[in-house]
Scaffold this active site. Sequence first.
Site, mmCIF file in Angstrom:
data_model
loop_
_atom_site.group_PDB
_atom_site.id
_atom_site.type_symbol
_atom_site.label_atom_id
_atom_site.label_comp_id
_atom_site.label_asym_id
_atom_site.label_seq_id
_atom_site.Cartn_x
_atom_site.Cartn_y
_atom_site.Cartn_z
ATOM 1 N N SER A 98 -7.144 4.213 15.496
ATOM 2 C CA SER A 98 -6.779 3.561 16.763
ATOM 3 C C SER A 98 -7.041 4.613 17.895
ATOM 4 C CB SER A 98 -5.275 3.216 16.823
ATOM 5 O OG SER A 98 -4.886 2.933 18.291
ATOM 6 N N LYS A 158 -2.101 7.563 13.069
ATOM 7 C CA LYS A 158 -3.510 7.246 13.354
ATOM 8 C C LYS A 158 -4.587 8.394 13.544
ATOM 9 C CE LYS A 158 -3.220 2.663 12.853
ATOM 10 N NZ LYS A 158 -4.164 2.045 11.769
ATOM 11 N N TYR A 189 3.420 5.847 15.498
ATOM 12 C CA TYR A 189 2.007 5.092 15.266
ATOM 13 C C TYR A 189 0.748 5.956 15.413
ATOM 14 C CZ TYR A 189 -1.487 1.231 15.681
ATOM 15 O OH TYR A 189 -2.495 0.709 15.440
ATOM 16 N N VAL A 195 0.873 -1.125 -0.083
ATOM 17 C CA VAL A 195 -0.115 -0.137 0.039
ATOM 18 C C VAL A 195 0.793 1.451 0.015
ATOM 19 C CG1 VAL A 195 -2.106 -0.905 0.980
ATOM 20 C CG2 VAL A 195 -0.524 0.053 2.714
HETATM 21 P P1 NAP Z 1 -1.745 -7.306 12.101
HETATM 22 O O1 NAP Z 1 -2.441 -8.737 12.659
HETATM 23 O O2 NAP Z 1 -0.044 -7.219 12.322
HETATM 24 O O3 NAP Z 1 -2.154 -7.436 10.399
HETATM 25 C C1 NAP Z 1 -1.553 -6.395 9.575
HETATM 26 C C2 NAP Z 1 -2.038 -6.448 8.401
HETATM 27 O O4 NAP Z 1 -1.612 -5.272 7.438
HETATM 28 C C3 NAP Z 1 -1.545 -7.796 7.551
HETATM 29 O O5 NAP Z 1 -2.393 -8.333 6.815
HETATM 30 C C4 NAP Z 1 -0.163 -7.225 6.643
HETATM 31 O O6 NAP Z 1 -0.120 -8.021 5.561
HETATM 32 C C5 NAP Z 1 -0.779 -5.988 6.329
HETATM 33 N N1 NAP Z 1 0.463 -4.984 5.725
HETATM 34 C C6 NAP Z 1 1.372 -4.642 6.482
HETATM 35 N N2 NAP Z 1 2.094 -3.628 5.791
HETATM 36 C C7 NAP Z 1 1.396 -3.705 4.360
HETATM 37 C C8 NAP Z 1 1.582 -3.203 3.271
HETATM 38 N N3 NAP Z 1 2.606 -2.483 3.152
HETATM 39 N N4 NAP Z 1 0.767 -3.277 2.404
HETATM 40 C C9 NAP Z 1 -0.386 -4.268 2.506
HETATM 41 N N5 NAP Z 1 -0.605 -4.710 3.403
HETATM 42 C C10 NAP Z 1 0.086 -4.539 4.500
HETATM 43 O O7 NAP Z 1 -2.383 -6.321 12.742
HETATM 44 P P2 NAP Z 1 -3.756 -6.018 13.168
HETATM 45 O O8 NAP Z 1 -3.852 -6.140 14.709
HETATM 46 O O9 NAP Z 1 -5.001 -6.978 12.567
HETATM 47 O O10 NAP Z 1 -4.185 -4.705 12.649
HETATM 48 C C11 NAP Z 1 -4.806 -4.224 11.691
HETATM 49 C C12 NAP Z 1 -5.301 -2.869 11.767
HETATM 50 O O11 NAP Z 1 -5.971 -2.315 12.980
HETATM 51 C C13 NAP Z 1 -3.867 -1.805 11.480
HETATM 52 O O12 NAP Z 1 -4.159 -0.811 10.644
HETATM 53 C C14 NAP Z 1 -3.926 -1.691 12.936
HETATM 54 O O13 NAP Z 1 -3.060 -0.355 13.371
HETATM 55 C C15 NAP Z 1 -5.191 -1.234 13.681
HETATM 56 N N6 NAP Z 1 -5.420 -1.616 15.014
HETATM 57 C C16 NAP Z 1 -5.128 -2.784 15.727
HETATM 58 C C17 NAP Z 1 -5.328 -2.723 17.091
HETATM 59 C C18 NAP Z 1 -5.052 -3.836 17.879
HETATM 60 O O14 NAP Z 1 -4.946 -3.807 19.105
HETATM 61 N N7 NAP Z 1 -4.789 -5.064 17.218
HETATM 62 C C19 NAP Z 1 -5.845 -1.803 17.781
HETATM 63 C C20 NAP Z 1 -6.103 -0.504 17.011
HETATM 64 C C21 NAP Z 1 -5.953 -0.367 15.777
HETATM 65 P P3 NAP Z 1 0.935 -9.288 5.635
HETATM 66 O O15 NAP Z 1 0.325 -10.390 6.341
HETATM 67 O O16 NAP Z 1 1.193 -9.549 4.150
HETATM 68 O O17 NAP Z 1 2.179 -8.782 6.368
#
Ligand code: NAP
Length: 251
Positions: free
Chosen positions: A146, A163, A159, A68
């Site tokens: 977030s 966000k 981060y 992305v």
């Molecule tokens: P995650 O398990 O680490 O998954 C992140 C996803 O983003 C993976 O599918 C990864 O793909 C993809 N990604 C990373 N870099 C990329 C790139 N350059 N181009 C395309 N895809 C890319 O994270 P998650 O916890 O599910 O988080 C998802 C979203 O929610 C994020 O934006 C995160 O900041 C947000 N969020 C998470 C939390 C939490 O507590 N978990 C809280 C608030 C917000 P690959 O598998 O191919 O690496």
Amino acid sequence: MELDGRVSLVTGASRGIGKAIALKLAELGSRVAVNYVAIEESNKADADGVVESIARLGGEAMAVEADVRDSGAVKAMVDEVGDRWGKIDILVNNAGVNRDTLLLRMSDEAWDDVMGTNLRGAFLCTKFAVRYMMRQEWGRVISISSVVGRVGNAGQSNYAASKGGIIAFTKSVAREMGSRNVTVNAVAPGFIVTEMTDKLPPETRENMQSMIPLQRLGRPEDVAELVGFLAGDKAGYITGQVITIDGGAFP
Ligand code: NAP
């Protein structure tokens, strides 16, 4: 079903919250493009697994590769989805990374990497996808921000800035897109159990849980339910909003 006939693109949908969102949108009747980035061999396999799960549920999906951060790759991905299914109705900007450290120790690279994926990525995907939405005068852009983007967090200045940037970006683009019936909203999750949060030390997780009135950490499916609602016709009068989903921790 609520999203019958719709076409969705979910970034970073190979695992975690993005995967849960892809499955939910498919369950609601949408065709879903499952974006992944081919950094490791397993990334494609994970995305293919999500596509297979959707097919098993009777839905239709395809895996689409793009980093992305890369303008050319994002444009090609958006066009691939448009060429295959004729349109894009729903974009979910979910792809995100974190590289946590205190400001004084933060490298330029850690700053650029997080801003590049989280904020530039949302900008690029939105810019190319809204062209389809504006033409048809119906669209939904939903970006995953977030709570940290609202309240800040020590050790996460890169981060949090990315966000918080998503929130300002969302509010601005919502103003630009309103006359074309394209709604633009952000979702601000608190602590959701995924691989991103699995990396945190157990005491941090326990501290987080003690701050949550609903007394449990969030699940990817909690976020997916909210995104599913925002994607539907029933949410058609909601735009420019940031909806927190954190068990009540940061009202
Ligand atoms: P995650 O398990 O680490 O998954 C992140 C996803 O983003 C993976 O599918 C990864 O793909 C993809 N990604 C990373 N870099 C990329 C790139 N350059 N181009 C395309 N895809 C890319 O994270 P998650 O916890 O599910 O988080 C998802 C979203 O929610 C994020 O934006 C995160 O900041 C947000 N969020 C998470 C939390 C939490 O507590 N978990 C809280 C608030 C917000 P690959 O598998 O191919 O690496």
